[in-house]
Scaffold this motif. Structure first.
Motif, mmCIF file in Angstrom:
data_model
loop_
_atom_site.group_PDB
_atom_site.id
_atom_site.type_symbol
_atom_site.label_atom_id
_atom_site.label_comp_id
_atom_site.label_asym_id
_atom_site.label_seq_id
_atom_site.Cartn_x
_atom_site.Cartn_y
_atom_site.Cartn_z
ATOM 1 N N LYS A 1 -15.135 6.429 -3.950
ATOM 2 C CA LYS A 1 -15.979 5.916 -2.874
ATOM 3 C C LYS A 1 -15.199 5.791 -1.574
ATOM 4 O O LYS A 1 -15.654 6.260 -0.515
ATOM 5 N N TYR A 2 -14.016 5.179 -1.650
ATOM 6 C CA TYR A 2 -13.259 4.960 -0.418
ATOM 7 C C TYR A 2 -12.603 6.238 0.079
ATOM 8 O O TYR A 2 -12.365 6.400 1.284
ATOM 9 N N ILE B 1 -14.356 3.508 -7.593
ATOM 10 C CA ILE B 1 -13.917 2.808 -6.387
ATOM 11 C C ILE B 1 -13.073 3.719 -5.510
ATOM 12 O O ILE B 1 -13.318 3.863 -4.301
ATOM 13 N N SER B 2 -12.073 4.355 -6.116
ATOM 14 C CA SER B 2 -11.206 5.251 -5.340
ATOM 15 C C SER B 2 -12.008 6.401 -4.739
ATOM 16 O O SER B 2 -11.812 6.765 -3.568
ATOM 17 N N GLU C 1 -9.123 1.645 -1.417
ATOM 18 C CA GLU C 1 -9.816 0.428 -1.874
ATOM 19 C C GLU C 1 -10.166 -0.429 -0.662
ATOM 20 O O GLU C 1 -9.717 -0.163 0.448
ATOM 21 N N GLY C 2 -10.991 -1.440 -0.879
ATOM 22 C CA GLY C 2 -11.632 -2.148 0.214
ATOM 23 C C GLY C 2 -10.715 -2.835 1.200
ATOM 24 O O GLY C 2 -10.833 -2.660 2.412
ATOM 25 N N THR C 3 -9.775 -3.654 0.713
ATOM 26 C CA THR C 3 -8.917 -4.422 1.604
ATOM 27 C C THR C 3 -8.075 -3.510 2.481
ATOM 28 O O THR C 3 -7.954 -3.723 3.701
ATOM 29 N N SER C 4 -7.497 -2.500 1.890
ATOM 30 C CA SER C 4 -6.656 -1.578 2.639
ATOM 31 C C SER C 4 -7.496 -0.765 3.627
ATOM 32 O O SER C 4 -7.057 -0.488 4.752
ATOM 33 N N TYR C 5 -8.707 -0.399 3.235
ATOM 34 C CA TYR C 5 -9.598 0.352 4.121
ATOM 35 C C TYR C 5 -9.943 -0.469 5.360
ATOM 36 O O TYR C 5 -9.960 0.047 6.482
ATOM 37 N N CYS D 1 0.820 -1.220 0.000
ATOM 38 C CA CYS D 1 0.000 0.000 0.000
ATOM 39 C C CYS D 1 0.850 1.264 0.000
ATOM 40 O O CYS D 1 0.312 2.374 0.054
ATOM 41 N N ASN E 1 -4.362 2.551 0.592
ATOM 42 C CA ASN E 1 -4.929 2.817 -0.725
ATOM 43 C C ASN E 1 -6.421 3.082 -0.560
ATOM 44 O O ASN E 1 -7.017 2.707 0.448
#
Length: 251
Positions: free
Chosen positions: A190-191, A187-188, A145-149, A7, A143
């Motif tokens: 959104k997060y 995606i970006s 994105e979902g996993t990093s969030y 990340c 980042n």
């Protein structure tokens, strides 16, 4: 810190540390990742470099033995790591108060530096606890994105656990969240909005824009300032470094 790999933690530590050094601040970098990417980038060596002593040796030897500090350039030093750090849990098993090992080591040198930047491993184990117990501030790198969030939320739980324990580090403060490899898409965006809602003023702007040169810098194990000194991601990192130091120096 982030418990997700890839990340941009190491690139961020390197970029911020190098910019602060250019501002005339005396900087010590600490590589707490057994992959030793920060060590390779900053010292311009490959992963097969053999050091006389590393951070792993320092943990074993304790604070009575001088730290293995390597001078890199003006105002910039590093305590290197190598693959041996992956044996940390076994090699330090006999030590007492293991959460305090890094803090005890840094107590011997912290007055010699304006800032010490710690590059944490992509895991929330004992080494991460050591970093949080030793630190004044936490910076999360993620980042959009979902996993990093989701990793960010796990780190905040760990942060609150350490901060709420008077035997660990009740003085630990949260400096902010740095978003890397950002590109404008649904995606970006959104997060980014989720992070903004969750962290408000603690979300550091601007986000670091996605850049092929950043990927190349990581692959070539070199500084983004050397590979692409006028690139857009480099410009973003300069702004982020300026914002972080401004926040760190607030009374």
């Amino acid at each position: 810190m982030n418990n997700k790999g890839g990340c941009g933690k190491t690139t961020t530590v390197c970029a911020v540390g190098e910019h602060w050094a250019l501002l005339g601040k005396k900087i010590l970098l600490i590589d707490l990742d057994s992959q030793a990417s920060l060590t390779s980038i900053v010292t311009d060596t490959d992963g097969d470099q053999e050091w006389d002593r590393t951070i792993e040796n320092a943990f074993i030897d304790g604070p009575d033995v001088p730290l293995p500090i390597v001078h890199v350039k003006e105002n910039l030093d590093i305590i290197p790591a190598d693959l041996e750090l992956s044996d940390f849990n076994d090699s330090t098993a006999s030590q007492k108060m293991r959460e305090w090992m890094l803090a005890d080591l840094l107590a011997t040198v912290k007055d010699q530096y304006d800032f010490i930047l710690i590059d944490c491993p992509p895991a929330l184990g004992l080494i991460a606890y050591n970093a949080l117990v030793a630190a004044d501030w936490l910076v999360i790198v993620t980042n959009a994105e979902g996993t990093s969030y989701r990793g960010v939320k796990m780190i905040m739980k760990l942060y609150n656990d350490v901060r709420s324990n008077v035997r660990l580090n009740p003085n630990l403060s949260f400096l902010g969240v740095v978003v890397t490899r950002f590109e404008k898409n649904n995606i970006s965006n959104k997060y980014w909005e989720l992070l903004k809602d969750a962290f408000k003023i603690y979300l550091i702007e601007p986000p670091i824009r996605k850049s092929t040169k950043l990927v190349q810098a990581a692959s070539f194990q070199t500084s983004i300032f050397e590979l692409d000194p006028k690139g857009r991601a480099t410009e973003d990192y300069v702004e982020v470094a300026e914002e972080l130091i401004k926040r760190a120096l607030l009374p």
